[in-house]
Write an enzyme that holds these catalytic residues in place. Sequence first.
Site, mmCIF file in Angstrom:
data_model
loop_
_atom_site.group_PDB
_atom_site.id
_atom_site.type_symbol
_atom_site.label_atom_id
_atom_site.label_comp_id
_atom_site.label_asym_id
_atom_site.label_seq_id
_atom_site.Cartn_x
_atom_site.Cartn_y
_atom_site.Cartn_z
ATOM 1 C CB SER A 127 -0.939 -0.008 1.208
ATOM 2 O OG SER A 127 -0.206 -0.179 2.399
ATOM 3 C CB THR A 128 4.022 2.243 1.701
ATOM 4 O OG1 THR A 128 3.441 1.706 2.888
ATOM 5 C CG2 THR A 128 4.688 3.574 2.013
ATOM 6 C CG ASP B 72 9.513 -2.917 -1.176
ATOM 7 O OD1 ASP B 72 8.308 -2.623 -1.056
ATOM 8 O OD2 ASP B 72 9.919 -4.089 -1.260
ATOM 9 N N GLY B 73 8.371 -0.666 0.715
ATOM 10 C CA GLY B 73 7.860 -0.535 2.077
ATOM 11 C C GLY B 73 8.414 -1.622 2.981
ATOM 12 C CE LYS C 74 10.601 -5.461 1.424
ATOM 13 N NZ LYS C 74 9.261 -4.844 1.337
ATOM 14 N N GLY C 75 7.168 -8.832 3.507
ATOM 15 C CA GLY C 75 6.453 -9.992 2.975
ATOM 16 C C GLY C 75 5.020 -10.118 3.446
ATOM 17 N N GLY D 66 2.649 -8.761 2.241
ATOM 18 C CA GLY D 66 1.852 -8.901 1.013
ATOM 19 C C GLY D 66 2.308 -10.084 0.158
ATOM 20 C CD GLU E 35 8.493 -6.909 -1.314
ATOM 21 O OE1 GLU E 35 7.448 -6.275 -1.487
ATOM 22 O OE2 GLU E 35 8.829 -7.371 -0.209
HETATM 23 O O1 LIG Z 1 5.090 -8.280 0.491
HETATM 24 C C1 LIG Z 1 4.897 -7.109 0.782
HETATM 25 C C2 LIG Z 1 5.928 -6.133 1.091
HETATM 26 O O2 LIG Z 1 7.028 -6.656 1.749
HETATM 27 C C3 LIG Z 1 5.467 -4.812 1.677
HETATM 28 O O3 LIG Z 1 6.538 -3.939 1.511
HETATM 29 C C4 LIG Z 1 5.140 -4.827 3.142
HETATM 30 O O4 LIG Z 1 4.208 -5.840 3.417
HETATM 31 C C5 LIG Z 1 4.579 -3.465 3.592
HETATM 32 O O5 LIG Z 1 3.351 -3.237 3.017
HETATM 33 P P1 LIG Z 1 2.512 -1.914 3.221
HETATM 34 O O6 LIG Z 1 3.228 -0.824 2.514
HETATM 35 O O7 LIG Z 1 1.179 -2.230 2.603
HETATM 36 O O8 LIG Z 1 2.418 -1.660 4.699
#
Ligand SMILES: O=C[C@H](O)[C@H](O)[C@H](O)COP(=O)(O)O
Length: 220
Positions: free
Chosen positions: A30-31, A81-82, A94-95, A97, A103
């Site tokens: 989402s970020t 990346d987030g 991470k992960g 998602g 990544e």
């Molecule tokens: O697999 C997803 C990634 O590693 C995302 O960077 C992590 O889950 C953060 O996601 P969000 O930006 O939605 O908090």
Amino acid sequence: MTADEMKKQAAWSALEYITTDGVVGVGTGSTVNHFIDALATIKGRIEGAVSSSNASTQRLKDYGIHVFDLNEVKEVAVYVDGADESNHNLQLVKGGGGALTREKIIAAVADKFVCIADATKLVDVLGKFPLPVEVIPMARSYVAREIVKLGGQPVYREGVITDNHNVILDVHGLDIMEPIKLEKKLNDIVGVVTNGLFAMRPADVLLLGTENGTQTVNPK
Ligand SMILES: O=C[C@H](O)[C@H](O)[C@H](O)COP(=O)(O)O
């Protein structure tokens, strides 16, 4: 300010790091979705992107940003990346998602890894967020038993298949005091593709969206 507003703030701040006209590495989540929206405003300045998931690829293409296969690209100057968690050394979990493996590959290639996150993601000790591990499907039960021996409680993320056609185990109950050691140990289990610890290759800078604007955090 909501968590999403803080994510958006951090994501737009990452534009400052896109200084070359090369290929931009794009993460997932989402970020990062906010970052892709921001990147679209300067798309004429970049050559294109490499993407860490089918979802990000689709969003990039919808904006008309060219997405390269990573094998076509020699250099990725910046990867944005987030994260689900970051400690003060910018070692990450991470992960959430499910995109951890692609990544980690792009993070390995990139010269600079810019992590974008809302303020809640910065923690003293990693592990409260269950650690995702991508596993070859036939090895799922074996890997789960090996993870229990390491002190974790693996939970199968039911109904989820990764972009690489594998499954995810989310490991609960870990206090990750030695992230590099654990990253290596988990990757040594046969059947593990990779795990969501980014400790051997941490972020180079963390842009944290806070109530008072974006805070730039450098590794301790
Ligand atoms: O697999 C997803 C990634 O590693 C995302 O960077 C992590 O889950 C953060 O996601 P969000 O930006 O939605 O908090």
